[in-house]
Write a protein that holds these residues in place. Structure first.
Motif, short mmCIF file in Angstrom:
data_model
loop_
_atom_site.label_atom_id
_atom_site.label_comp_id
_atom_site.label_asym_id
_atom_site.label_seq_id
_atom_site.Cartn_x
_atom_site.Cartn_y
_atom_site.Cartn_z
N TYR A 20 2.88 11.40 4.86
CA TYR A 20 3.46 10.66 3.60
C TYR A 20 4.98 10.37 3.78
O TYR A 20 5.44 9.17 3.91
CB TYR A 20 3.07 11.08 2.27
N ARG A 54 18.41 9.70 -9.75
CA ARG A 54 17.59 9.90 -8.60
C ARG A 54 17.75 9.18 -7.43
O ARG A 54 17.76 9.73 -6.22
CB ARG A 54 16.02 9.68 -9.29
N SER A 55 18.02 7.73 -7.83
CA SER A 55 18.23 7.08 -6.61
C SER A 55 19.63 7.26 -5.75
O SER A 55 19.51 7.32 -4.52
CB SER A 55 18.35 5.59 -6.92
N LEU A 104 11.59 6.68 -5.08
CA LEU A 104 10.26 7.60 -5.16
C LEU A 104 9.00 6.30 -4.93
O LEU A 104 8.12 6.80 -4.72
CB LEU A 104 10.05 8.13 -6.29
N VAL A 105 9.42 5.14 -5.10
CA VAL A 105 8.36 4.15 -4.79
C VAL A 105 8.11 3.95 -3.24
O VAL A 105 6.91 3.95 -2.65
CB VAL A 105 8.58 2.93 -5.55
N TYR A 155 9.62 6.32 -0.54
CA TYR A 155 9.60 7.37 -0.21
C TYR A 155 8.73 8.06 -0.84
O TYR A 155 8.56 8.35 -1.99
CB TYR A 155 10.90 8.01 -0.34
N LEU A 156 7.52 8.46 0.19
CA LEU A 156 6.15 8.73 -0.84
C LEU A 156 5.98 10.32 -0.79
O LEU A 156 5.37 10.96 0.13
CB LEU A 156 4.94 8.21 0.34
N VAL A 157 6.40 10.76 -1.76
CA VAL A 157 5.99 12.27 -2.19
C VAL A 157 4.73 12.50 -2.70
O VAL A 157 4.41 11.44 -3.86
CB VAL A 157 7.24 12.79 -3.15
N SER A 162 1.27 13.38 -4.83
CA SER A 162 1.02 13.97 -6.01
C SER A 162 -0.18 14.87 -5.76
O SER A 162 -0.94 14.82 -4.59
CB SER A 162 0.86 13.18 -7.14
N GLN A 167 16.01 2.45 3.77
CA GLN A 167 14.97 1.63 3.23
C GLN A 167 13.91 2.40 2.17
O GLN A 167 13.55 1.79 1.19
CB GLN A 167 14.01 1.03 4.32
#
Lengths: 280, 784
Positions: free
Chosen positions: B689, B283-284, B705-706, B708-710, B712, B701
């Protein structure tokens, strides 16, 4: 996604965990709920030589009446804390805050002992136990000792626990009817860490405000007590004036969630709201 | 009665997706579910620097590590590449496209690959990749698109002498009036934040060497057909030796519309090693190694007469290409190039795009691709123009709406159909704008912290990519047609082979609905095959909201051919003229003698047995149609967002979202609703977001997922969806594309609502995403 190599042991008892920590020479990490540690392992930010899994220490999962306090076992999951009736009756700020941590998955795996031992200044619960003046019970080779919350958080991801000590219990005081409380969390998404969080307890004496305890989340390298604001309340200042003093001594970080300047502003807003709510 | 006028039974019905049960019960087959015996695993060693030269690279320790089979540097594999990585859209003759290869000796973005390690397990490959010893010479980097053309900035490709990739212009001057001479001119600057796609399934590749010099590539791709052509060219293989399979694919949004280094590496290495080679993205890793979207800086200008008649629109766009040109990188701005006038009749039109290189992950298609960027600047500027004119914002829109169709835009394309007023009328029916304005007024009077705002977006878009002749005219390398094959089995069940490549859209369900109606069978009798070049030999795959308006329409024409052949056969059997037969619901009857009947099912057996065919007729009942659309597809609609802004913290929360879309005929309302939900969410996400950010040195930067705000589901209200319907006259189904409408429409509605909520405090502009800090700062600045 793939951690670096590590060895793995299951702790069969607290004593065994202490023994594993001692044998590891500081390179063994305890695995409680794993909600911070496992992501850190997967990102290879954390590379311990060994994990000692506390998962089978079910005897550390409890909430008990301790007389003047409520005792919470270190392996109690956030979801259990959030739903506990004893806490809801005697120290509802703890159960309320537990329900604000992360998302349902995190709350069902993460533990109160884990989040406190991790020492992340952005976590919710450390500032709450700090504001409460809770006692943290650790067990090591020399037996058990009680560490006041005010002495527990020593730095970013650092605590007063010795390398071979295990946190076993948290003792939170029973709040009487004369104490109002609030936990105000500003965050972007529901599951995010607090950009800023404020835990407030307002103590009344014969109906009038006598003092306050205020814990701050993500306003420095450790969870903080807002002493100047507490003193202002004790000295009879207005909520607005006290809230304005909440950032004294804080060193809010700058990151993608907010600059230091914005966090300072946000802390004052959240402190005012928390104090207003705690005063009812 | 022709096939295309057959009575509809399934089209329009909310048929549940047949894809869902296996996927939701864990019985799908994704690339990572496949591990043939002997598979080895690949890890890519990536640059930690945005710009750095590899001065030396030592693979010794990596090769000696547990389980390692092989390791290669860029130099080791240089001869494996017969061509540079492909860019299919050289938008101008002069466009700069410095060749790049799957591994590099000069990293030009953080994450650029410099070596690969192959091991017996994925973990061993990852561990050994850490042991690759690289000496780096860090070079100066440029990450900021707005500074890329400034004097003295670092150059991504020094040989070019500049970071400019191309300049592309489209100007028309219908009325001869100058923009500057208009009564009112409103010009604004906007930034479209860089977006990082997060498909739920990261990319994955499995390359299998065959026994006869052939290779099979399983990939999480949207484009198996295009990929086959291009990997064959890059590796110097005959296409006939390459099979590409897209099995179940977990989302793409354009990010899997590409030819990636890992696909080429796995193919090259499976041939070198004689073993299956697998790579699964972390993922990263997805954050640096998969294409990004947007990153546009735009100056947009509208000019109007005092009465609100808009006379000119002008866009000046600087678009980040990233470090290299991927498959369609330079063409992304062009996908919006013809619609910078939005749904409005604006006679004078001027668009200029400047593509620039930056030391960042390459950009490419991401849901909406070029059109959200256009809609955003148009709709934001429409608000400001209305304010400048002292006109109601919706009245200005209505006054300038295109209201007669077909309508030829100043940019030159012709919109086939639409009813823009109808969508806005319906939106207002649902919205209760008077109630919202009253509530807003009350809150303003009371001075409460949480203020209310309403924002609008009336949009149109062009999708359904695309008429091949137009693609050729704008220098895109391939065509825009698609194909469908229908086979009626001897026992009457039906096999459909499509050239589209679904990766979550539900084509198996929707295509079955269309074919079942055409051929008068049960939906369960239709199977749909796709995503494997050995099964579906030609196709143009899925992107740009094209699958239904191109591939879905091809189904109709294939069904027509089936019916035509079956009619001849039925006439032969019944000893009548084909003209004497009537067709309905899968059955031919003789006019006037309804008891004389032949069903398609029965005729399929006759065609298969071939005992009694008309002279010259081939056995079998099978037909293929290749459909090249004569026009783009033109969906449109009207959206509104209602937002609550905490004026003390700057926190903006969406409280309502109402969308009215006109996508022509709706084949399956459940699927359309799903597309609209997802699309809207991605636009909201852009507005509030998601933001891909680099620091000055080009370090990403927002790298997980912490940070980069996807959002919910917890951040979103239940959407209120409505539709109007103006059928497309271009195709027999009357359909238009729907995959991107929500993303194209929603961001300006949300930002408009945020600004509206704090406009009484003097705030006029907030850039995306409207983070709490940005909103707070806008309020502070307005106060001071």
């Amino acid at each position: 996604v793939i951690p670096a190599r590590f060895d793995y042991d299951v702790a069969e008892s607290v004593e065994h965990a202490v023994e594993l920590l001692g044998a590891g020479g500081g390179d063994t990490k305890l695995l409680a709920g794993g909600q911070s540690l496992i992501p850190a392992l997967k990102l290879r930010i954390a590379r311990p030589a060994k994990l000692a899994d506390l998962g089978r220490l079910t005897d550390l999962a409890y909430v008990k009446d301790g007389g003047t306090h409520v005792a919470i076992g270190a392996m109690t999951r956030h979801a259990t804390v959030a739903a506990d009736a004893l806490l809801d009756e005697h120290c509802p700020i703890v159960s309320y805050t537990a329900a604000q941590i992360g998302d349902p998955q995190v709350r069902h795996r993460g533990t109160i002992g884990g989040t406190l031992s991790h020492g992340d200044p952005a976590s919710d619960m450390p500032a709450v136990v700090l504001a409460l003046g809770a006692d943290l019970v650790a067990r090591g080779k020399g037996g058990e000792r009680v560490i006041p919350a005010t002495e527990f958080f020593t730095g970013v991801f650092e605590t007063a626990l010795e390398p071979d000590e295990v946190l076993v219990e948290v003792r939170v005081p029973k709040l009487g009817a004369s104490t109002g409380w609030a936990y105000a969390k500003a965050h972007r998404r529901r599951q995010d860490w607090a950009t800023v969080g404020v835990a407030a307890l307002v103590h009344r004496d014969n109906g009038s405000v006598a003092g306050a305890s205020i814990g701050l989340v993500n306003m420095g390298g450790t969870p903080l007590r807002a002493k100047a604001a507490e003193d202002a309340i004790a000295g009879g200042a207005s909520v607005a004036d006290a809230a304005a003093a909440v950032t004294e001594g804080a060193e809010p970080p700058s990151d993608l969630s907010g600059s230091s300047e914005y966090r300072a502003h946000l802390a004052r807003v959240m402190a005012r709201r928390a104090l207003e709510q705690a005063m009812g | 009665m022709s096939a295309t006028e057959a009575k509809t039974a399934y089209v329009g019905a909310p048929v549940k997706r047949r894809e869902d049960e296996p996927l939701l019960t864990g019985r799908g087959t994704y690339v990572d579910n496949m591990t043939p015996v002997g598979t080895v695993f690949m890890a890519v060693v990536r640059s930690p620097f945005a710009h750095a030269r590899v001065t030396s690279i030592d693979l010794t320790a990596a090769k000696a590590a547990d389980g390692v089979v092989a390791a290669f540097s860029a130099a080791d594999l240089r001869d494996d590449w017969k061509a540079a990585m492909p860019c299919a859209w050289p938008v101008t003759e002069e466009m700069k496209n410095p060749p790049h290869y799957p591994l590099t000796e000069v990293a030009r973005y953080q994450g650029d690959g410099v070596a690969v390690v192959i091991a017996e397990s994925r973990a061993q490959a990852k561990d050994a990749a850490e042991l690759v010893d690289v000496d780096w010479e860090p070079l100066d980097a440029i990450a900021d698109v707005s500074k890329a053309l400034a004097d003295g900035v670092p150059l991504v490709h020094p040989d070019l002498g500049s970071n400019e990739c191309y300049v592309w212009r489209l100007d028309t001057d219908a009325t001869g009036e100058k923009l500057e001479d208009a009564d009112v001119v409103v010009s604004r600057h906007y930034y479209q934040p860089r977006l990082i796609p997060n498909a739920i399934e990261p990319r994955a590749v499995l390359a299998l060497p065959g026994a006869a010099g052939d290779v099979t590539l399983y990939s999480t791709t949207q484009i198996p057909h295009i990929l086959r052509v291009l990997v064959a060219a890059t590796l110097g293989l005959h296409e006939a030796k390459v099979r590409v399979v897209a099995p179940d694919v977990g989302g793409g949004f354009g990010s899997k519309l590409d030819v990636y280094a890992e696909e080429l590496l796995a193919l090259a290495l499976c041939r070198r090693l004689g073993r299956p080679v697998k790579w699964v993205e972390e993922r990263s890793e997805n954050y640096v190694a998969t294409i990004h979207g947007r990153d546009f800086v735009t100056e947009y200008t509208l000019a109007a007469r005092k009465d609100g008649t808009i006379t000119h629109c002008r866009a000046r766009v600087t678009a980040a290409m990233g470090a290299y040109l991927q498959l369609v990188t330079p063409g992304i701005p062009l996908l919006g190039a013809w619609i910078y006038s939005g749904p409005y009749a604006i006679p004078n039109y001027s668009v200029e795009f400047t593509g620039v290189f930056t030391n960042t992950t390459p950009t490419d298609a991401y849901r909406g691709a070029g059109r959200p960027e256009a809609t955003y600047v148009i709709e934001r500027t429409m608000n400001d123009l209305a304010d400048e004119l002292g006109m109601d914002r919706l009245e200005l829109r209505r006054k300038n709406f295109i209201s007669e169709f077909p309508f030829t835009l100043a940019s030159g394309l012709t919109i086939d159909s639409g009813d823009y007023h109808a969508s806005l009328d319906k939106l207002l029916e649902v919205l209760d704008l008077d109630g919202l304005r009253a509530e807003q007024e009350t809150r303003r009077e009371n001075g409460v912290a949480k203020q209310l705002g309403v924002g609008f977006s009336t949009y149109n878009e062009m999708c359904g990519l695309a008429p091949s002749r137009i693609l050729g005219a704008i220098r895109y390398a391939a065509g825009g047609w698609d194909q469908a094959t229908i086979r009626v089995h001897p026992t009457g069940s039906i096999q459909v082979v499509t050239g589209t490549s679904p990766h979550g859209q539900g084509h198996e369900t929707a295509w079955s609905q269309i074919v079942a109606d055409q051929l008068g069978c049960e939906i369960g009798e239709v199977e749909v095959l796709h995503g494997d070049t050995a099964v579906s030999s030609i196709g143009m795959d899925s992107y740009g909201s094209r699958s239904l308006p191109v591939g879905g329409v091809a189904l109709c024409y294939a069904a027509d051919k089936i019916i035509d052949k079956a009619r001849e056969l039925a006439a032969h059997e019944l000893e009548v003229s084909p003209d004497d037969l009537e067709y309905a619901d899968g059955s031919f009857t003789v006019k006037g003698s309804p008891d004389k009947e032949r069903t398609i099912k029965a005729l399929a057996f006759t065609a298969w047995s071939a005992h009694n065919l008309p002279d010259g007729m081939e056995p079998g009942l099978e037909a293929t149609a290749v459909y090249d659309p004569p026009n783009f597809s033109w969906p449109a609609g009207a959206h509104a967002a209602v937002v609550e802004v905490d004026t003390e913290t700057g926190d903006a929360r969406l409280v309502r979202y109402v969308a009215v879309d006109d996508v022509g005929t709706v084949v399956n309302p459940l699927i359309v609703d799903g597309q609209v939900h997802g699309g809207i969410t991605q636009g909201i996400s852009t507005a509030l977001y998601e933001e891909g950010t680099y620091d000055e040195e080009g370090n990403l930067q927002s790298a997980n997922l912490v940070t980069y705000l996807v959002p919910s589901a917890a951040e979103l209200p239940s959407f209120e969806l409505e539709r109007t319907e103006s059928k497309s006259p271009t195709n027999p189904l009357g359909v238009k594309g729907v995959g991107e409408t929500g993303t194209i429409a929603s961001a300006p509605a949300v930002i408009g609502a945020v600004i509206d909520a704090v406009s009484h405090l003097g705030v006029k502009d907030i850039q995306m995403p409207a983070t709490p800090e940005r909103v707070w700062r806008a309020i502070q600045e307005a106060k001071s």
